[in-house]
Design an enzyme around this catalytic site. Structure first.
Site, mmCIF file in Angstrom:
data_model
loop_
_atom_site.group_PDB
_atom_site.id
_atom_site.type_symbol
_atom_site.label_atom_id
_atom_site.label_comp_id
_atom_site.label_asym_id
_atom_site.label_seq_id
_atom_site.Cartn_x
_atom_site.Cartn_y
_atom_site.Cartn_z
ATOM 1 C CG ASP A 11 49.686 35.771 48.297
ATOM 2 O OD1 ASP A 11 49.697 34.740 48.994
ATOM 3 O OD2 ASP A 11 50.307 36.792 48.613
ATOM 4 C CB CYS A 12 46.930 31.765 50.070
ATOM 5 S SG CYS A 12 48.320 30.690 49.653
#
Length: 703
Positions: free
Chosen positions: A236-237
Site C-alpha cells: 500500500d502507498c
C-alpha cells in the site's frame, strides 16, 4: 505463452541498477531494451478512477447488495475494457503518468466487520463467502479470458484490515488463527486460487506483530507457498516507510526495504525502494532477491501484452469509454442494488401524483452518487433530476435542501447559508407527501485523508464517530416527522446507520437504502420509487439496533460481530430486502454425492402481480461441532427473474468444504454429521422471518 521464461530472459539483460528501478511504482524506461516507463498505480473500484472520464458504477457495497456474481463479471469487463481503451489512447501520446496504467488496484475484499469503518463501503460487505464470490466475478471480468490480460486486477488489503483509519500506520491487528482462517482470509483465497488475480496489495497495519507488507506469514507462508500465488505483490502507498517510522520494527529505510523485499513485496508504492541498492551494499538483500522481484514485475507487464504488437487488446478504441452501453449497465446495477427496508403500503408511488416534495441534502447533490475512488462521469443524474425526468411537467415538485449534510460544515464555513428546515416543512405540507434524501458521502465516511484523497480539512472525516446521522439531518427529520406528512426516506450511505428511530416513526412510511448508486444513480432511485424497478437488493451488512451492541472498534475478534456471530437481534439483518411482489418457496431437497458435495434444489414462485428478481440464499448450520460459527453461514446464492405467477427450480451445489469447521489452529476440517440447510429470500433468523413474513425452508441433512 511462457511469460515466466520471457520475463527471466528480459530481466537477465538488465543491470542491477535497472532491475532495482523496476520495483518502483513509477518504473523508469530502459531504453536499450525498448521498455517504456510504466506507472503501476491505477484504480478501478467501481469504474476507472482518477484519470478523467469513465463509467461510474455504484460503489462496491452497492454492487454487493446485488448478490449477483455474473453481473459483477460484466461490470469488471467494462472496467477492464475502459482501462485498456484509456491506456491505448494515452500511451499513443507517451502519456504514462499515474492512474493511466493497466494494473488496477481493485477489488477491496477486506471484511466489513464494524460499521464505523470509513472505508467499509469499498468492500463487498461482512460475509467472507459473498465477498469471495463477488471478488472472483469482478476479477474474471477485469482480466478477461484471453491469452493476455485485459487488465490486471489486484485484491487488497492483505490482510486483517478494517480500521481504525487514524491509526492504520501504527496499528497491530491481533487476531486468532480461527478468526484469521474463518473470516479474514477466505475471500482472498478465493480471489487467488479461483480468480487467479494478478496482483495482491498488502495492508498498512501489522497483523499479529508483522507489518503486512513485509510479513513472512502472510506473503511467503500463506500467499505464495500455500496458495501458489504467481502474480505480483505491491505495498500500500508509503506503507513500507511505516516499518521504521511508525511500527518501529526496523531502524532505517534500507532495513525496511530489505524486510519487504525479502518477504516477497515486489513493487513499492512509495519511495522506500529507492534504498534497495543501499540495502544490497549493506548485505541486507542479495542480487537474486532483486532479480526475483523484477521478474515478477516484468511477468505481469508481459501478461498484459505491453511489449507485444499482436496483443489484440491494443485495438480497443477510446470510443468505448463512458459509452451509452456501459452507462446503461451502470444504471441497471444501481437498480439491482436498491434495498427496500420498510414499506407501509406507500411504495411504489403513483406516477400520476399532482404534487411531491423532494427534500434533503442528498436529493440534488452529486457527492453521494460517486463515493470514493471515482473518475469523472460523462453525465450525472441526482435523485431530484431522476424524479423530475420520470414524472415530467404534470407533477409539481417542491424541492428543499432542508439542511446541509453536516451542521459542522455550516459552522466552519460561514459563507454557506444556514439550514432550511422551515422551507422543508413548508414543501412537505404543500405537497402532502415527501421523499427525503439523507445520508453521507465520501467526505464523511472514507479513507484517512492523504494527498491522493484529500478534501477540505475542516470537514473531512474517515471513520464514523457513531452510527447516528449528523445532528443537522436529525433536526430536519424530526421537524418533518412532526408534520405527520407521509415520508419516504432514501438513505444514501455506504454503511449501516442508526435507523431504529426512523423505522419506528409512524409518518416514515418507507425506507430505501440506495447506497452510493453511481453517476446516474438518481435514475435508478426514481425508477424504484415509482415502480419501474422492483427492488431486489439484499443487505450485505447487518444494520444494528444500536452501536452499544458493538464490541470495541479496535478489537478484531469476531465475537458478537456480523450476522454469523452476533448475539442480539438485528434491526435489519444481513441478506434482508423487501420487494413489491411476494415469493413462495417449496420442494427443498438436499442430495449428497460420493465426494461430500451436496446438490440443493428449491422451487421459487413469484406469488405476486409484478415481475421481480429474487435472491435465493442458502445457509448451513452445523448442529454437532462446538467449533461451528455461533449462528449459520451463507454457502450459496442465486438471482432468479420471475414473471408474476411464474415458478422455477433453482439448483446450487454446496462443496464439501461448506460443511467444514475451522479449529483453533486455523485448520479447516470436517467435524459433526448433522446439519440444517436453509433456503429462502433471507437468512433464517427470527427478525428476517418477521420482516419478510415468511420463514426460509429447512432441510435436515446427515453426512
Amino acid at each position: 505463452m511462457d511469460f515466466e521464461k520471457r520475463a527471466r530472459e528480459l530481466v537477465g539483460q538488465m543491470t542491477l541498477e535497472e532491475k532495482a528501478s523496476q520495483l518502483r511504482f513509477d518504473a523508469p524506461a530502459i531504453g536499450h531494451l525498448g521498455i517504456p516507463r510504466y506507472h503501476w498505480w491505477n484504480e478501478g473500484l467501481h469504474g476507472v478512477a482518477r484519470a478523467g472520464t469513465a463509467t461510474m458504477f455504484p460503489q462496491a457495497i452497492g454492487m454487493a447488495a446485488m448478490f449477483d456474481e455474473d453481473m459483477m463479471q460484466e461490470i469488471g469487463a467494462v472496467v477492464g475494457t475502459e482501462a485498456r481503451a484509456k491506456y491505448n489512447a494515452y500511451a499513443a501520446q507517451e502519456d504514462r503518468d499515474i492512474y493511466k496504467g493497466l494494473t488496477l488496484w481493485s477489488p477491496n475484499v477486506n471484511i466489513f466487520r464494524d460499521p464505523r469503518w470509513g472505508r467499509g463501503h469499498e468492500t463487498f460487505g461482512e460475509d467472507p463467502y459473498l465477498s469471495g464470490r463477488l471478488g472472483v466475478g469482478f476479477i474474471k471480468g477485469v482480466q478477461g479470458d484471453g491469452e493476455y490480460l485485459l487488465a490486471a486486477a489486484c485484491a487488497k488489503h492483505f490482510a486483517v484490515h478494517s480500521g481504525p483509519e487514524e491509526k492504520r500506520h501504527e496499528f497491530d491487528a491481533r487476531v486468532s488463527q480461527k478468526d484469521l482462517w474463518e473470516t479474514y482470509l477466505p475471500a482472498f483465497e478465493a480471489c487467488v486460487v479461483e480468480g487467479k488475480v494478478e496482483g495482491v496489495m498488502g495492508a498498512y497495519n501489522r497483523t499479529n506483530g508483522e507489518p503486512c507488507c513485509g510479513s513472512k506469514t502472510l506473503i511467503q507462508d500463506i500467499l505464495k507457498n500455500k496458495w501458489k500465488f504467481d502474480g505480483y505483490f505491491v505495498s500500500d502507498c508509503w506503507a513500507i516507510k511505516d516499518f521504521h517510522e511508525n511500527h518501529q520494527v526496523t531502524d532505517t529505510a534500507a532495513e525496511s526495504a530489505a524486510m519487504a523485499l525479502k518477504n516477497g513485496c515486489d513493487i513499492n508504492c512509495g519511495n522506500t525502494y529507492l534504498h534497495i541498492l543501499s540495502a544490497w551494499e549493506k548485505g541486507l538483500v542479495s542480487e537474486e532477491d532483486i532479480t526475483q522481484a523484477a521478474v515478477h514485475a516484468m511477468r505481469t507487464r508481459l501478461r498484459l501484452g505491453l511489449f507485444d504488437r499482436e496483443c489484440t487488446y491494443h485495438n480497443i478504441p477510446y470510443e468505448t469509454v463512458g459509452c451509452r452501453k456501459h452507462r446503461r449497465l451502470a444504471i441497471k446495477a444501481a437498480e439491482k442494488s436498491m434495498v427496500l427496508l420498510k414499506n407501509d403500503n406507500i411504495l411504489p408511488l403513483n406516477r400520476n401524483m399532482k404534487k411531491l416534495a423532494v427534500i434533503g441534502p442528498n436529493a440534488d447533490s452529486r457527492w453521494p452518487l460517486i463515493a470514493n475512488y471515482h473518475g469523472t462521469a460523462p453525465r450525472y443524474v441526482t435523485v431530484l433530476e431522476g424524479i423530475e425526468a420520470l414524472l415530467g411537467e404534470e407533477t409539481r415538485i417542491y424541492y428543499s435542501e432542508g439542511c446541509h449534510t453536516m451542521k459542522e460544515k455550516v459552522e466552519r464555513l460561514a459563507a454557506l447559508p444556514g439550514d432550511r428546515i422551515s422551507e422543508a416543512v413548508t414543501a412537505a405540507r404543500e405537497a402532502g407527501i415527501a421523499v427525503v434524501c439523507i445520508g453521507l458521502d465520501e467526505r464523511y465516511e472514507g479513507e484517512q485523508q492523504d494527498l491522493g484523497n484529500r478534501f477540505d480539512e475542516a470537514v473531512s472525516m474517515a471513520d464514523k464517530p457513531s452510527l447516528a446521522f449528523p445532528n443537522s439531518q436529525r433536526c430536519m427529520l424530526n421537524a418533518l416527522i412532526e408534520t405527520g406528512i407521509p415520508l419516504v426516506v432514501v438513505n444514501m450511505t455506504g454503511s449501516a446507520m442508526d435507523l431504529k428511530w426512523l423505522s419506528q416513526a409512524e409518518s416514515v412510511k418507507a425506507i430505501l437504502q440506495a447506497w452510493y448508486p453511481g453517476a446516474e444513480g438518481g435514475i435508478a432511485v426514481a425508477k424504484t420509487l415509482f415502480g419501474e424497478n422492483n427492488p431486489s437488493g439484499k443487505l450485505p451488512v447487518t444494520f444494528y439496533r444500536s452501536e452499544d451492541e458493538l464490541p470495541p472498534y479496535e478489537d478484531y475478534s469476531m465475537t458478537n460481530r456480523t450476522y454469523r456471530y452476533m448475539e442480539g437481534e438485528a434491526l435489519y439483518p444481513f441478506g434482508f430486502g423487501l420487494s413489491y411482489t411476494k415469493y413462495k418457496y417449496g420442494n427443498l431437497t438436499c442430495l449428497p454425492d460420493e465426494n461430500g458435495n451436496v446438490l440443493v434444489s428449491v422451487a421459487v414462485k413469484n406469488d405476486g402481480m409484478l415481475y421481480g428478481e429474487e435472491v435465493v440464499q442458502v445457509y448451513v448450520k452445523n448442529l454437532d461441532s462446538p467449533l461451528a460459527v455461533r449462528n449459520h453461514t451463507l454457502c450459496a446464492f442465486a438471482r432468479v427473474g420471475l414473471e408474476a405467477g411464474q415458478e422455477r427450480t433453482v439448483n446450487v451445489c454446496l462443496p464439501a468444504h461448506a460443511f467444514y469447521v475451522v479449529d483453533q489452529s486455523g485448520k479447516r476440517r470436517p467435524d459433526g454429521r448433522r446439519f440444517h440447510v436453509f433456503a429462502g429470500g433471507s437468512q433464517p433468523d427470527d427478525r428476517s422471518c418477521r420482516l419478510m413474513e415468511e420463514k426460509p425452508l429447512m432441510a435436515q441433512l446427515e453426512l
